[in-house]
Design a protein around this motif. Structure first.
Motif, PDB file in Angstrom:
ATOM      1  N   GLU A 109       0.813  -1.219   0.000  1.00  0.00           N
ATOM      2  CA  GLU A 109       0.000   0.000   0.000  1.00  0.00           C
ATOM      3  C   GLU A 109       0.848   1.271   0.000  1.00  0.00           C
ATOM      4  OE1 GLU A 109       0.512  -1.423   4.275  1.00  0.00           O
ATOM      5  OE2 GLU A 109       0.025  -2.324   2.335  1.00  0.00           O
ATOM      6  N   LEU A 110       2.128   1.158   0.304  1.00  0.00           N
ATOM      7  CA  LEU A 110       3.012   2.329   0.328  1.00  0.00           C
ATOM      8  C   LEU A 110       3.902   2.414  -0.917  1.00  0.00           C
ATOM      9  CD1 LEU A 110       4.170   2.082   4.075  1.00  0.00           C
ATOM     10  CD2 LEU A 110       2.235   3.368   3.131  1.00  0.00           C
ATOM     11  N   ILE A 111       3.660   1.547  -1.895  1.00  0.00           N
ATOM     12  CA  ILE A 111       4.441   1.552  -3.137  1.00  0.00           C
ATOM     13  C   ILE A 111       3.738   2.423  -4.171  1.00  0.00           C
ATOM     14  CG2 ILE A 111       5.429   0.175  -4.998  1.00  0.00           C
ATOM     15  CD1 ILE A 111       5.480  -2.211  -3.148  1.00  0.00           C
ATOM     16  N   LEU A 112       4.467   3.357  -4.742  1.00  0.00           N
ATOM     17  CA  LEU A 112       3.918   4.223  -5.779  1.00  0.00           C
ATOM     18  C   LEU A 112       4.343   3.732  -7.154  1.00  0.00           C
ATOM     19  CD1 LEU A 112       4.503   6.145  -3.146  1.00  0.00           C
ATOM     20  CD2 LEU A 112       3.852   7.950  -4.744  1.00  0.00           C
ATOM     21  N   LYS A 113       3.539   4.045  -8.162  1.00  0.00           N
ATOM     22  CA  LYS A 113       3.886   3.769  -9.550  1.00  0.00           C
ATOM     23  C   LYS A 113       3.981   5.095 -10.297  1.00  0.00           C
ATOM     24  CE  LYS A 113       2.242  -0.913 -10.477  1.00  0.00           C
ATOM     25  NZ  LYS A 113       1.445  -1.736 -11.428  1.00  0.00           N
ATOM     26  N   THR A 114       4.997   5.220 -11.133  1.00  0.00           N
ATOM     27  CA  THR A 114       5.193   6.455 -11.877  1.00  0.00           C
ATOM     28  C   THR A 114       5.335   6.177 -13.373  1.00  0.00           C
ATOM     29  OG1 THR A 114       6.619   8.403 -12.149  1.00  0.00           O
ATOM     30  CG2 THR A 114       7.701   6.356 -11.509  1.00  0.00           C
ATOM     31  N   LYS A 115       4.870   7.133 -14.163  1.00  0.00           N
ATOM     32  CA  LYS A 115       5.043   7.056 -15.618  1.00  0.00           C
ATOM     33  C   LYS A 115       6.289   7.811 -16.065  1.00  0.00           C
ATOM     34  CE  LYS A 115       0.087   6.643 -16.708  1.00  0.00           C
ATOM     35  NZ  LYS A 115      -1.052   7.252 -17.445  1.00  0.00           N
ATOM     36  N   ASN A 116       6.914   8.527 -15.129  1.00  0.00           N
ATOM     37  CA  ASN A 116       8.043   9.388 -15.490  1.00  0.00           C
ATOM     38  C   ASN A 116       9.325   8.607 -15.779  1.00  0.00           C
ATOM     39  OD1 ASN A 116       6.437  11.672 -15.132  1.00  0.00           O
ATOM     40  ND2 ASN A 116       6.944  11.796 -12.951  1.00  0.00           N
ATOM     41  N   LYS A 117       9.507   7.477 -15.079  1.00  0.00           N
ATOM     42  CA  LYS A 117      10.700   6.663 -15.300  1.00  0.00           C
ATOM     43  C   LYS A 117      10.347   5.184 -15.235  1.00  0.00           C
ATOM     44  CE  LYS A 117      14.529   9.678 -14.006  1.00  0.00           C
ATOM     45  NZ  LYS A 117      15.780   9.780 -13.230  1.00  0.00           N
ATOM     46  N   LEU A 118      11.170   4.370 -15.870  1.00  0.00           N
ATOM     47  CA  LEU A 118      10.978   2.933 -15.824  1.00  0.00           C
ATOM     48  C   LEU A 118      11.487   2.373 -14.499  1.00  0.00           C
ATOM     49  CD1 LEU A 118      12.199   2.031 -19.432  1.00  0.00           C
ATOM     50  CD2 LEU A 118       9.829   2.229 -18.637  1.00  0.00           C
ATOM     51  N   THR A 119      11.054   1.184 -14.167  1.00  0.00           N
ATOM     52  CA  THR A 119      11.505   0.496 -12.954  1.00  0.00           C
ATOM     53  C   THR A 119      13.020   0.258 -12.998  1.00  0.00           C
ATOM     54  OG1 THR A 119       9.360  -0.611 -12.740  1.00  0.00           O
ATOM     55  CG2 THR A 119      11.238  -1.626 -11.602  1.00  0.00           C
ATOM     56  N   ASN A 120      13.666   0.432 -11.856  1.00  0.00           N
ATOM     57  CA  ASN A 120      15.106   0.131 -11.770  1.00  0.00           C
ATOM     58  C   ASN A 120      15.369  -1.287 -12.291  1.00  0.00           C
ATOM     59  OD1 ASN A 120      14.831   2.463 -10.135  1.00  0.00           O
ATOM     60  ND2 ASN A 120      16.627   1.881  -8.946  1.00  0.00           N
ATOM     61  N   THR A 121      16.452  -1.432 -13.040  1.00  0.00           N
ATOM     62  CA  THR A 121      16.767  -2.726 -13.636  1.00  0.00           C
ATOM     63  C   THR A 121      18.261  -3.010 -13.542  1.00  0.00           C
ATOM     64  OG1 THR A 121      14.960  -2.411 -15.241  1.00  0.00           O
ATOM     65  CG2 THR A 121      16.560  -4.154 -15.716  1.00  0.00           C
ATOM     66  N   SER A 122      18.605  -4.244 -13.203  1.00  0.00           N
ATOM     67  CA  SER A 122      19.996  -4.695 -13.202  1.00  0.00           C
ATOM     68  C   SER A 122      20.100  -5.949 -14.064  1.00  0.00           C
ATOM     69  CB  SER A 122      20.475  -5.015 -11.785  1.00  0.00           C
ATOM     70  OG  SER A 122      20.517  -3.853 -10.979  1.00  0.00           O
ATOM     71  N   VAL A 123      21.043  -5.944 -14.999  1.00  0.00           N
ATOM     72  CA  VAL A 123      21.281  -7.098 -15.852  1.00  0.00           C
ATOM     73  C   VAL A 123      22.622  -7.706 -15.446  1.00  0.00           C
ATOM     74  CG1 VAL A 123      21.564  -7.939 -18.206  1.00  0.00           C
ATOM     75  CG2 VAL A 123      19.980  -6.048 -17.740  1.00  0.00           C
ATOM     76  N   PHE A 124      22.590  -8.962 -14.994  1.00  0.00           N
ATOM     77  CA  PHE A 124      23.783  -9.672 -14.536  1.00  0.00           C
ATOM     78  C   PHE A 124      24.315 -10.530 -15.683  1.00  0.00           C
ATOM     79  CE2 PHE A 124      21.487  -8.516 -10.823  1.00  0.00           C
ATOM     80  CZ  PHE A 124      22.351  -8.483  -9.755  1.00  0.00           C
ATOM     81  N   LEU A 125      25.496 -10.209 -16.151  1.00  0.00           N
ATOM     82  CA  LEU A 125      26.156 -11.019 -17.164  1.00  0.00           C
ATOM     83  C   LEU A 125      27.065 -11.999 -16.430  1.00  0.00           C
ATOM     84  CD1 LEU A 125      27.107  -8.232 -19.739  1.00  0.00           C
ATOM     85  CD2 LEU A 125      25.002  -9.572 -19.604  1.00  0.00           C
ATOM     86  N   VAL A 126      26.682 -13.274 -16.437  1.00  0.00           N
ATOM     87  CA  VAL A 126      27.361 -14.299 -15.635  1.00  0.00           C
ATOM     88  C   VAL A 126      28.072 -15.268 -16.563  1.00  0.00           C
ATOM     89  CG1 VAL A 126      27.084 -16.065 -13.865  1.00  0.00           C
ATOM     90  CG2 VAL A 126      25.506 -14.112 -13.938  1.00  0.00           C
TER      91      VAL A 126
END
Length: 336
Positions: A97-114
């Motif tokens: 209930e305390l999580i906001l959604k925004t259209k201004n930026k995309l969700t944080n993302t991390s790509v792990f190259l293993v």
């Protein structure tokens, strides 16, 4: 009434594993070694997996698995990854209930190259979580908790650190703080004000050295300085060498529990949240250190930051704690 609210980032982690990621040596790389890929070609991967990450959600997962009433306060993008994170939080019984959604930026993302072995390179996109502002926080709702856990902040969110700590102090909420690099670079006067109101301070040894301006090898000197800054419990993790904790009267030393390493992602979050969960359960420093070590050790036995976290009533290995006086004069601080 909640037991704890966590603040910090919410990230979609993507693991890409391939034997085609070839290591190459070179002075241009920070670590002296990089990844070599054929430019303009398609690279075969053996496996790809997705899981959520970020300090705010990782720590919330520990508290939820320990049976505590927890909510995460943060921001995700109004996108597919944001929806995946929200769904995972609900599945873990973490309040959304305390999580906001925004259209201004995309969700944080991390790509792990293993690539073969345990080496990896992480591509990081800092998006919606770092864009959270004061006006986005539902201040009237976050009063209803006993604890705040502040994971590392960056971007606009970092600027809210002192206000959140002040808000907690005014409303009788205890604060556990795991500051990031940007927060440790606050002006000394700001750091002093924050630290005076923190119940539990969680640092790794590089961060402890940065905060105190003392080489991390001089542990007693570091804790002597930190104990002047805060009346709370201070933690310094040392990776594979374990951890040292001060409650102002005693130093507690613990070796690391070293199960077979699969993925170190989230180990620091698992330790910090494990310690706080232990303090909430028994208000005993030695027990809290043991839970922190077990939670962190269990975390690294699985891919991702949440899959290996301890469950409530799960049996776990207890490391041996060595206890010694902080100072010869028996200096004592107020206990939380």
């Amino acid at each position: 009434m909640l037991d704890i609210i966590t603040f910090g980032s919410a990230t979609q982690d993507i693991y890409v594993k391939s034997r085609k990621f070839l290591p190459v040596l070179g002075k241009k790389f920070t670590t002296g070694k990089g990844i070599c890929l054929s430019l303009g070609s398609k690279i075969e991967t053996e496996d790809i997996s997705l899981s959520s990450g970020g300090g705010g959600t990782n720590t919330a997962a520990t508290f939820a698995r320990q049976g505590l009433k927890v909510a995460f306060c943060g921001q995700v993008g109004e996108d597919h990854f944001g929806s995946l994170i929200m769904a995972e939080m609900k599945g873990l019984k973490i309040g959304t209930e305390l999580i906001l959604k925004t259209k201004n930026k995309l969700t944080n993302t991390s790509v792990f190259l293993v690539f073969p072995g345990k080496d990896r390179t992480i591509l990081v996109y800092r998006g919606a979580s770092d864009d959270l502002e004061r006006s986005d926080i539902p201040w009237s709702k976050i009063k209803k908790t006993k604890w705040f856990y502040l994971a590392p902040f960056s971007g606009k969110l970092a600027g809210l650190t002192e206000e959140l700590v002040d808000f907690a102090a005014k409303n009788g909420i205890k604060v556990a703080w795991n500051p990031g690099y940007n927060q440790l670079k606050f002006k000394p006067s700001v750091l002093r004000r924050i630290l005076k109101k923190v119940a539990i301070l969680i640092l790794n040894r590089e961060e402890a050295s940065l905060l105190t301006k003392i080489p991390f090898q001089k542990e007693k000197d570091i804790f002597g300085r930190i104990d002047e800054m805060t009346e709370g419990i201070a933690i310094m993790t040392k990776g594979g060498e374990g951890a040292v904790v001060s409650d102002g009267r005693y130093l507690y030393r613990a070796p690391a529990w070293k199960p077979k390493l699969v993925d170190a992602t989230g180990a620091g979050d698992a330790f910090g949240s494990g310690f706080v969960a232990g303090m909430i359960e028994k208000n005993n420093v030695s027990f809290a250190i043991q839970m922190a070590m077990a939670n962190s050790g269990s975390c690294i036995t699985k891919w991702g930051a949440k899959e290996g976290l301890l469950e409530k009533n799960q049996k776990w290995t207890k490391v041996k704690i060595l206890k010694e006086p902080c100072f010869e004069n028996g200096l004592c601080k107020v206990k939380i």
